[in-house]
Design a protein around this motif. Structure first.
Motif, PDB file in Angstrom:
ATOM      1  N   ASP A   1       0.683   9.403  -9.721  1.00 52.34           N
ATOM      2  CA  ASP A   1       1.972   9.896 -10.212  1.00 52.34           C
ATOM      3  C   ASP A   1       3.057   9.758  -9.140  1.00 52.34           C
ATOM      4  OD1 ASP A   1       3.953  12.111 -11.061  1.00 52.34           O
ATOM      5  OD2 ASP A   1       2.519  12.182 -12.705  1.00 52.34           O
ATOM      6  N   MET A   2       2.687  10.077  -7.882  1.00 52.60           N
ATOM      7  CA  MET A   2       3.635   9.948  -6.774  1.00 52.60           C
ATOM      8  C   MET A   2       3.998   8.483  -6.531  1.00 52.60           C
ATOM      9  SD  MET A   2       1.759  12.708  -4.252  1.00 52.60           S
ATOM     10  CE  MET A   2       2.972  12.799  -2.926  1.00 52.60           C
ATOM     11  N   PHE A   3       3.005   7.614  -6.690  1.00 53.02           N
ATOM     12  CA  PHE A   3       3.253   6.183  -6.481  1.00 53.02           C
ATOM     13  C   PHE A   3       4.219   5.641  -7.537  1.00 53.02           C
ATOM     14  CE2 PHE A   3       1.932   1.837  -7.789  1.00 53.02           C
ATOM     15  CZ  PHE A   3       2.491   1.156  -6.722  1.00 53.02           C
ATOM     16  N   MET A   4       3.984   5.970  -8.785  1.00 53.25           N
ATOM     17  CA  MET A   4       4.851   5.469  -9.855  1.00 53.25           C
ATOM     18  C   MET A   4       6.285   5.993  -9.664  1.00 53.25           C
ATOM     19  SD  MET A   4       3.078   3.358 -11.698  1.00 53.25           S
ATOM     20  CE  MET A   4       4.041   3.144 -13.206  1.00 53.25           C
ATOM     21  N   GLN A   5       6.386   7.233  -9.168  1.00 52.53           N
ATOM     22  CA  GLN A   5       7.712   7.776  -8.864  1.00 52.53           C
ATOM     23  C   GLN A   5       8.363   6.981  -7.732  1.00 52.53           C
ATOM     24  OE1 GLN A   5       7.758  11.863  -7.448  1.00 52.53           O
ATOM     25  NE2 GLN A   5       9.878  12.158  -8.097  1.00 52.53           N
ATOM     26  N   GLU A   6       7.585   6.673  -6.690  1.00 50.02           N
ATOM     27  CA  GLU A   6       8.136   5.943  -5.540  1.00 50.02           C
ATOM     28  C   GLU A   6       8.685   4.568  -5.937  1.00 50.02           C
ATOM     29  OE1 GLU A   6       7.102   6.308  -1.638  1.00 50.02           O
ATOM     30  OE2 GLU A   6       6.722   4.201  -1.217  1.00 50.02           O
ATOM     31  N   ILE A   7       8.009   3.901  -6.856  1.00 49.37           N
ATOM     32  CA  ILE A   7       8.467   2.548  -7.230  1.00 49.37           C
ATOM     33  C   ILE A   7       9.555   2.597  -8.310  1.00 49.37           C
ATOM     34  CG2 ILE A   7       6.246   1.508  -6.575  1.00 49.37           C
ATOM     35  CD1 ILE A   7       5.671   1.102  -9.575  1.00 49.37           C
ATOM     36  N   GLY A   8       9.932   3.788  -8.715  1.00 52.36           N
ATOM     37  CA  GLY A   8      11.065   3.905  -9.631  1.00 52.36           C
ATOM     38  C   GLY A   8      10.706   3.922 -11.107  1.00 52.36           C
ATOM     39  N   PHE A   9       9.414   3.998 -11.406  1.00 55.53           N
ATOM     40  CA  PHE A   9       8.974   4.056 -12.805  1.00 55.53           C
ATOM     41  C   PHE A   9       7.986   5.207 -13.015  1.00 55.53           C
ATOM     42  CE2 PHE A   9      10.269  -0.299 -11.979  1.00 55.53           C
ATOM     43  CZ  PHE A   9      11.146  -0.538 -13.026  1.00 55.53           C
ATOM     44  N   PRO A  10       8.459   6.438 -12.800  1.00 57.00           N
ATOM     45  CA  PRO A  10       7.541   7.573 -12.939  1.00 57.00           C
ATOM     46  C   PRO A  10       6.950   7.625 -14.350  1.00 57.00           C
ATOM     47  CG  PRO A  10       9.821   8.330 -12.735  1.00 57.00           C
ATOM     48  CD  PRO A  10       9.818   6.859 -12.444  1.00 57.00           C
ATOM     49  N   PHE A  11       5.699   8.108 -14.425  1.00 59.55           N
ATOM     50  CA  PHE A  11       5.015   8.210 -15.720  1.00 59.55           C
ATOM     51  C   PHE A  11       5.885   8.913 -16.757  1.00 59.55           C
ATOM     52  CE2 PHE A  11       0.752   8.010 -13.355  1.00 59.55           C
ATOM     53  CZ  PHE A  11       0.496   6.720 -13.757  1.00 59.55           C
TER      54      PHE A  11
ATOM     55  N   MET B   1       0.843  -1.196   0.000  1.00 63.46           N
ATOM     56  CA  MET B   1       0.000   0.000   0.000  1.00 63.46           C
ATOM     57  C   MET B   1       0.878   1.246   0.000  1.00 63.46           C
ATOM     58  SD  MET B   1      -3.057   0.817   2.750  1.00 63.46           S
ATOM     59  CE  MET B   1      -2.072   1.737   3.945  1.00 63.46           C
ATOM     60  N   PHE B   2       0.503   2.188  -0.813  1.00 65.70           N
ATOM     61  CA  PHE B   2       1.185   3.478  -0.830  1.00 65.70           C
ATOM     62  C   PHE B   2       0.261   4.488  -0.155  1.00 65.70           C
ATOM     63  CE2 PHE B   2       1.691   7.612  -3.050  1.00 65.70           C
ATOM     64  CZ  PHE B   2       2.993   7.889  -2.702  1.00 65.70           C
ATOM     65  N   GLU B   3       0.852   5.452   0.537  1.00 67.40           N
ATOM     66  CA  GLU B   3       0.032   6.416   1.275  1.00 67.40           C
ATOM     67  C   GLU B   3       0.629   7.805   1.183  1.00 67.40           C
ATOM     68  OE1 GLU B   3      -1.106   4.944   5.182  1.00 67.40           O
ATOM     69  OE2 GLU B   3      -0.995   6.985   5.974  1.00 67.40           O
ATOM     70  N   ARG B   4      -0.221   8.790   1.038  1.00 66.82           N
ATOM     71  CA  ARG B   4       0.247  10.177   1.093  1.00 66.82           C
ATOM     72  C   ARG B   4      -0.866  11.016   1.711  1.00 66.82           C
ATOM     73  NH1 ARG B   4      -1.985  13.355  -3.599  1.00 66.82           N
ATOM     74  NH2 ARG B   4      -0.783  15.010  -2.604  1.00 66.82           N
ATOM     75  N   THR B   5      -0.508  12.208   2.146  1.00 68.36           N
ATOM     76  CA  THR B   5      -1.517  13.112   2.696  1.00 68.36           C
ATOM     77  C   THR B   5      -1.722  14.279   1.747  1.00 68.36           C
ATOM     78  OG1 THR B   5      -0.997  12.517   4.969  1.00 68.36           O
ATOM     79  CG2 THR B   5      -2.104  14.625   4.635  1.00 68.36           C
ATOM     80  N   TRP B   6      -2.963  14.541   1.431  1.00 64.12           N
ATOM     81  CA  TRP B   6      -3.323  15.673   0.585  1.00 64.12           C
ATOM     82  C   TRP B   6      -4.090  16.685   1.429  1.00 64.12           C
ATOM     83  CZ3 TRP B   6      -8.628  16.190  -1.793  1.00 64.12           C
ATOM     84  CH2 TRP B   6      -8.741  17.370  -2.539  1.00 64.12           C
ATOM     85  N   THR B   7      -3.596  17.910   1.451  1.00 65.30           N
ATOM     86  CA  THR B   7      -4.308  18.963   2.164  1.00 65.30           C
ATOM     87  C   THR B   7      -5.226  19.705   1.200  1.00 65.30           C
ATOM     88  OG1 THR B   7      -2.438  19.237   3.668  1.00 65.30           O
ATOM     89  CG2 THR B   7      -4.052  21.022   3.606  1.00 65.30           C
ATOM     90  N   VAL B   8      -6.507  19.726   1.503  1.00 61.66           N
ATOM     91  CA  VAL B   8      -7.478  20.457   0.685  1.00 61.66           C
ATOM     92  C   VAL B   8      -7.207  21.953   0.849  1.00 61.66           C
ATOM     93  CG1 VAL B   8      -9.930  20.880   0.239  1.00 61.66           C
ATOM     94  CG2 VAL B   8      -9.172  18.625   1.041  1.00 61.66           C
ATOM     95  N   ARG B   9      -7.118  22.650  -0.268  1.00 65.52           N
ATOM     96  CA  ARG B   9      -6.794  24.076  -0.257  1.00 65.52           C
ATOM     97  C   ARG B   9      -8.037  24.939  -0.472  1.00 65.52           C
ATOM     98  NH1 ARG B   9      -2.355  24.633   2.460  1.00 65.52           N
ATOM     99  NH2 ARG B   9      -1.204  22.714   2.193  1.00 65.52           N
ATOM    100  N   PHE B  10      -7.934  26.185  -0.056  1.00 70.27           N
ATOM    101  CA  PHE B  10      -9.026  27.140  -0.295  1.00 70.27           C
ATOM    102  C   PHE B  10      -9.435  27.138  -1.756  1.00 70.27           C
ATOM    103  CE2 PHE B  10     -10.540  31.462  -1.299  1.00 70.27           C
ATOM    104  CZ  PHE B  10     -11.580  31.570  -0.396  1.00 70.27           C
ATOM    105  N   SER B  11      -8.436  27.094  -2.640  1.00 68.48           N
ATOM    106  CA  SER B  11      -8.725  27.172  -4.070  1.00 68.48           C
ATOM    107  C   SER B  11      -9.395  25.905  -4.607  1.00 68.48           C
ATOM    108  CB  SER B  11      -7.455  27.451  -4.870  1.00 68.48           C
ATOM    109  OG  SER B  11      -6.561  26.375  -4.751  1.00 68.48           O
ATOM    110  N   ASP B  12      -9.539  24.878  -3.769  1.00 64.12           N
ATOM    111  CA  ASP B  12     -10.244  23.661  -4.174  1.00 64.12           C
ATOM    112  C   ASP B  12     -11.729  23.720  -3.828  1.00 64.12           C
ATOM    113  OD1 ASP B  12      -7.836  22.364  -5.012  1.00 64.12           O
ATOM    114  OD2 ASP B  12      -7.380  21.851  -2.937  1.00 64.12           O
ATOM    115  N   THR B  13     -12.142  24.762  -3.102  1.00 66.85           N
ATOM    116  CA  THR B  13     -13.475  24.708  -2.486  1.00 66.85           C
ATOM    117  C   THR B  13     -14.501  25.589  -3.190  1.00 66.85           C
ATOM    118  OG1 THR B  13     -12.840  26.395  -0.859  1.00 66.85           O
ATOM    119  CG2 THR B  13     -12.569  24.078  -0.231  1.00 66.85           C
ATOM    120  N   ASP B  14     -15.747  25.223  -2.952  1.00 63.69           N
ATOM    121  CA  ASP B  14     -16.887  25.818  -3.636  1.00 63.69           C
ATOM    122  C   ASP B  14     -17.647  26.769  -2.704  1.00 63.69           C
ATOM    123  OD1 ASP B  14     -18.608  24.412  -1.935  1.00 63.69           O
ATOM    124  OD2 ASP B  14     -19.269  23.001  -3.456  1.00 63.69           O
ATOM    125  N   PRO B  15     -18.746  27.363  -3.201  1.00 59.76           N
ATOM    126  CA  PRO B  15     -19.503  28.300  -2.354  1.00 59.76           C
ATOM    127  C   PRO B  15     -20.047  27.695  -1.061  1.00 59.76           C
ATOM    128  CG  PRO B  15     -20.003  28.735  -4.653  1.00 59.76           C
ATOM    129  CD  PRO B  15     -19.167  27.472  -4.624  1.00 59.76           C
TER     130      PRO B  15
END
Lengths: 135, 135, 135, 135
Positions: free
Chosen positions: C33-43, C1-15
C-alpha cells in the motif's frame, strides 16, 4: 439478548499468554455483525440494499479479568434502541460465569450519503426491541 | 504530549471507503506502544526485564468524523498518571485539524504474577509527568 | 526497489515473544500500500478514480528467522511487471542484515466490474519498471 | 480431513465489497488453531506444557475467487506429516462448492528454546496421520 461463544485463540495472545485487547475488540465487532445477521439485517445488506448504516459514534469497555488462549467466552449483546440510535450492550463471561469485560457500542442510524442521523426503520427497530426484552 | 501520524490504508477500509473501527483501535494501541518506546520503557521490556505491566482496565472512544484511506491522522497521546495507574488520553485529527476521534485508555500498573495494582516506578512516572505537561 | 522499516510491536507478539505470522502479513500488505502511494497510484485511488485494481492471485512467503517486539525490520519491495500482472518481491531483514523472511505477492491488473485481466496502463507500468531496475 | 465454516464478516471487506486478503490469512490461522485443539494438542498447551511448537516456515496460497461479506466458506485442512515437519493443506469453498482459495502452511516441530527441528512426538503424529487418511 443475543449470545455467542468466542474461543480465544493462540494467535490472540501476548507474551504473558493473555489476549491482546485489540483482538477482544475484533471479537466484539464480530458479535455485532453476527447479531445483525441473526435479525435479518446484516451490515453487508444495509450497505448494498439500503441507503443507511449504523456507524459507531461511541464505545466504552471495562476489562475485569484477563482472557487466555482456549477460553470459551460467552458474549451477550443486548440492544437498547432509541429513535435514531441504538446502544449494543455487551458482557463477556469465562469459566464459571466470571465477568471478563462489559461495555457498549453506541451506533447511530445514518444515511450513507451524508445528512446525519435518521429514524431507524420500524422493521429493524422492532427486532432490537424483541432482543432487548427477551431472555 | 506525544504525537505520531498514522496513514489510513486501503486494507483498513470498508465498503463505504471508511476505516473499520477495529483498525482504528489497532492504530491507537500501536500509538501507546510507540509512546512507551519513546520514553525508554517499551512494553516488551517491561515483559522481559521487569515484573509488571500496564494492562488495560477501561477504554472509551468517541468517533466524530469518518476516516478514509490515504488520510494522514495526527494522533496525540497525553498521559495522566496517578500513583498506581495511568490514563492515556488520545485525540485524532485529519485534514485541517478536524477532530476525528478522542478518548482514553485507562491502564493500571500491575504485577505480571498477580497481586493487583502496584505503584508506578518513579523513573516511569516522571516520564509520564514530563509528557503530561509538555507541549 | 522500494524500502520501508516496520517496527514489530508488543501487540504483534505471541507467548514466546515472537511475532504472530498474520501480523507479518499485515505488515507486508501495508508495504504494498505504501509503495503504490509512493509511485502515485495508491490502491484507494484506483478504486475511486479508475475501473481496475490489482487483486492478489498468489502469495508465497518463507520465514527464516523469528521476529521479536522492538525489531526494526527493513522490508524491501521489488516489482516485477509483465503485461497484465505484477509480482511484488519482498525481503525482510533484521539486525545486522539477517534475512527474516522473503516471498512474493502475485497481483493481476483486473477490471473492478469483471472481465478478467487487462493490460497495466503504461503510466503505472513505467513506475514498476523504474523501481525494478533502480537501487 | 478437518473442516470448519468461516463466515466472512462486514469488517473483513474492502471498498469493492471483497474480503481483504490479510483477513483470509487470519481465518486460515484460526483454522490451524481449531484443528490442533480438535486433536487434543492446542497450540497454547504446546506452549505451556511442552518444550516445542510448530512455527511456520513456508506458506503459499492461491486465490481463485473473491469472497464477499456473508459468504459461508467451507475450509478444509488436511495434514501431511513427515518426521520433523507437517504441511497443513487448505482448500476454501463457497456457494455451490466453488474453489475460492487453496494452499498450504509448512510447519516444523521445533524446540521453543532453540536447537532446531525435532521429531514430532508419536501421539501427535498419529493424529496427523488419522486426519490425513480419513474423510
Amino acid at each position: 439478548m443475543f449470545e455467542r461463544t468466542w474461543t480465544v485463540r493462540f494467535s490472540d495472545t501476548d507474551p504473558h499468554g493473555i489476549a491482546h485487547y485489540p483482538r477482544i475488540v475484533d471479537a466484539l465487532h464480530e458479535t455485532s455483525d453476527m447479531f445483525m445477521q441473526e435479525i435479518g439485517f446484516p451490515f453487508w445488506e444495509l450497505t448494498g440494499n439500503y441507503d443507511f448504516g449504523f456507524p459507531l459514534v461511541d464505545m466504552r469497555f471495562e476489562f475485569e479479568h484477563p482472557l487466555h488462549a482456549g477460553d470459551d467466552v460467552r458474549i451477550t449483546l443486548t440492544p437498547d434502541p432509541s429513535t435514531r440510535a441504538v446502544r449494543f450492550e455487551y458482557d463477556g463471561f469465562v469459566g464459571d460465569d466470571t465477568l471478563a469485560f462489559s461495555g457498549y457500542e453506541q451506533r447511530v442510524c445514518a444515511g450513507t450519503s451524508g445528512g446525519g442521523a435518521q429514524e431507524i426503520p420500524e422493521e429493524i427497530r422492532s427486532q432490537f426491541v424483541e432482543y432487548a426484552d427477551g431472555e
